[in-house]
Structures are given as C-alpha cells and as structure tokens.
Design an enzyme around this catalytic site. Structure first.
Site, short mmCIF file in Angstrom:
data_model
loop_
_atom_site.label_atom_id
_atom_site.label_comp_id
_atom_site.label_asym_id
_atom_site.label_seq_id
_atom_site.Cartn_x
_atom_site.Cartn_y
_atom_site.Cartn_z
CG HIS A 95 14.23 -4.36 -8.78
ND1 HIS A 95 14.78 -4.25 -7.53
CD2 HIS A 95 14.08 -5.70 -9.01
CE1 HIS A 95 14.94 -5.46 -7.01
NE2 HIS A 95 14.52 -6.36 -7.89
CD GLU A 112 14.06 -10.10 -8.00
OE1 GLU A 112 14.56 -11.22 -7.91
OE2 GLU A 112 14.72 -9.04 -7.89
CB CYS A 138 12.70 1.02 -7.00
SG CYS A 138 12.88 -0.77 -6.93
CB CYS A 188 18.08 -2.15 -1.83
SG CYS A 188 16.36 -2.45 -1.44
CG ASP A 229 18.31 -4.84 -4.89
OD1 ASP A 229 17.69 -4.11 -4.10
OD2 ASP A 229 17.83 -5.18 -5.99
CB SER A 230 15.14 -6.65 -2.23
OG SER A 230 14.84 -6.04 -3.47
N1 DGL Z 1 15.66 -2.60 -5.49
C1 DGL Z 1 14.81 -2.33 -4.36
C2 DGL Z 1 14.76 -0.82 -4.12
O1 DGL Z 1 15.62 -0.11 -4.62
C3 DGL Z 1 13.52 -3.02 -4.58
C4 DGL Z 1 12.65 -3.05 -3.41
C5 DGL Z 1 11.80 -4.26 -3.23
O2 DGL Z 1 12.36 -5.35 -3.14
O3 DGL Z 1 10.59 -4.06 -3.12
O4 DGL Z 1 13.93 -0.31 -3.42
#
Ligand code: DGL
Length: 274
Positions: free
Chosen positions: A197, A163, A195, A85, A22-23
């Site tokens: 997150h 984060e 998302c 993600c 993931d990011s």
């Molecule tokens: N967890 C990422 C998603 O599902 C977050 C995206 C981001 O880093 O902006 O889109």
C-alpha cells in the site's frame, strides 16, 4: 503425452490470467509494475478490502484469508499467483506453496538493496506489525543487516486511510511525520517501504523526509520475478494482444477506481460479494 499434446497444454496455460491478490487496494502498485512489464498478459486482481488490514491479524487468520484468495483466483483459471502483500507473503506463502501446484510469487521488504547501498549505515523500514514480526522477515533482516542499524516502525493506521483513498489527508501527514521522525533522527539514508500500500504515500513522504533519503519498494523486483518464472515455465503469453484486465473487490469500488484512474478505459472493476 506426445510433443504436440505438450505444446497444446502449454499454449492453453500461457493464455490464462496472472492472478494477483492483496488485503486491499495496495497491491495495485504491484499490478501496475506487472502490467507495464507484461502488457499483453491478462490479469485478475483481487482486493480483499473487506478484511483489510491484515497487518494486525494473527498468522492463522492471514493464512486462512490467503487460502481463500488463492482459491478464488485459481477458480478463475489463474496460471500463477502473485501475493502482492508483504503481510500475506511473510506469513502464508510457505503454506500456499505446500498446498497448491501453481507458481507463487511473493513480495518482501527490499532490505537487501537498502543494506547494500546505505552510506550512513542506517536504514528505516516501514511495514505492518504482521510483516515485522514474521519469521521470514527476521531471517532476511538478520542475513543482510549485521553491520548496520535498522529502525523498524509499524505503520499503524496507514492501510485503513489508504483504503479510504485519504492519501494526502492531514491525518496521513501527521502519522507519517510521527513514524519517520525517529528514522530521520537516526540519519537513515534509505527508507524501505515494506507494504504494497505504501508506494501510494511516496509523494507525501517526499514532502516530509530530507531529500538525501531514498525511498525504495519491491514492486519492480516482483514484476521481474513474475516474468522470469512465467518464462521458465513457458507460460508467457505468445502474441501481442489487448489484454483483459479485471479487478474484483469485496468492498466499495471507489478507491480502486481512484488508484487506477489512468487505466479506466481498459480495465473492468467488479464487486465480489464474499
Ligand atoms: N498491502 C499489505 C502489505 O503489503 C497491507 C497489509 C495490511 O492489510 O495490513 O503488507
């Protein structure tokens, strides 16, 4: 290759880890679903927190970061890659599938179940700019939401706060109140979290939203799909064993530790300098 060789080949592969990226820390919400469904599987999670958020980056940047993450997980011997993600899936999974000979599982906003179940004919979607502006999202949305009203809202600023571990901060409460107000005004009965997150925001969202609004995310569906594809490829681990659960981050380990605190005795978190 004789049948015994094939058997050994498959056995070797079933013991390899499930790679997940993931990011940042948000995909741990997906990891939890995967680990619950497949408790004997080794997993390797990569949080590219140094480059979070992906949501405001160009498609080219998202593709290039997704390639880097995939290569790291393949170097560590992953047998399947879960792109945990939405932003990376909607922008990069096609390129990943074209370039690597390993199964990829992606995550997309759960528009279909929301569209099929809404009674008010009005649903809300909270996601990143990168997801909402992607071609893949537009196609899915067009296919399932012809007769209903869809309010799409960009969750600007939410990922950086998550984060930092500021899940229930005043700033978070204010942002979520602002983003959901127009949805409530248009009488949504489903809020889709687009998302990975955002599942960590459910307790705060529940305080803000009318109780009739159901919140849905895609975590369980991704875990089921991961299991199905591993099974189809004869890659499910065969024995019951304590799994190796590794997490890598290229930023501080703090938020990962916080979000995974209930697993602290069985996981390993390491810093990956890249
Ligand atoms: N967890 C990422 C998603 O599902 C977050 C995206 C981001 O880093 O902006 O889109």
């Amino acid at each position: 290759m004789n049948s015994r060789a094939v058997f050994i080949f498959m056995e070797m592969h079933s013991k390899q880890p499930i790679g997940i990226f993931d990011s940042g820390v948000g995909g741990t919400s997906i990891w939890k679903e995967i680990h619950e469904l497949l408790p004997y599987e080794d997993t390797l999670y990569l949080a590219d927190s140094k480059n979070a958020p992906y949501g405001n980056k160009s498609r080219e940047e998202i593709i290039s970061l997704s390639i880097k993450n995939t290569e790291f997980l393949l170097e560590q011997n992953s047998k399947i890659i879960v792109v945990a993600c939405n932003t990376a899936t909607t922008n990069a999974i096609k390129v990943l599938r074209e370039n690597y000979d390993v199964p990829f599982i992606g995550i997309e906003p759960a528009i279909k179940p929301a569209a099929l179940q809404t009674k008010t004919k009005s649903i809300g979607i909270l996601a990143t700019r990168g997801t909402l502006s992607s071609e893949l999202f537009s196609k899915t949305s067009e296919a399932f939401t012809k007769d209903i009203s869809v309010m799409e809202v960009v969750g600007e600023g939410l990922v950086p706060l998550i984060e930092k571990g500021a899940l229930e901060s005043e700033e978070m409460l204010q942002l979520l109140t602002k983003y959901t107000a127009p949805m409530v005004a248009s009488e949504i009965d489903y809020l889709v979290l687009g998302c990975s997150h955002y599942p960590y925001l459910i307790p705060t969202l529940k305080k803000i939203l009318p109780k009739e609004v159901k919140i849905i995310d895609s975590g369980e569906a991704v875990a089921k799909q991961t299991k199905a594809i591993l099974d189809e490829n004869d890659l499910l681990v065969k024995e019951s064993r304590p799994p190796k659960l590794q997490f890598y981050t290229n930023a501080s380990k703090r938020t990962l530790g916080l979000l995974l605190s209930e697993y602290s005795k069985k996981i390993l978190i390491a810093e990956k300098p890249f």
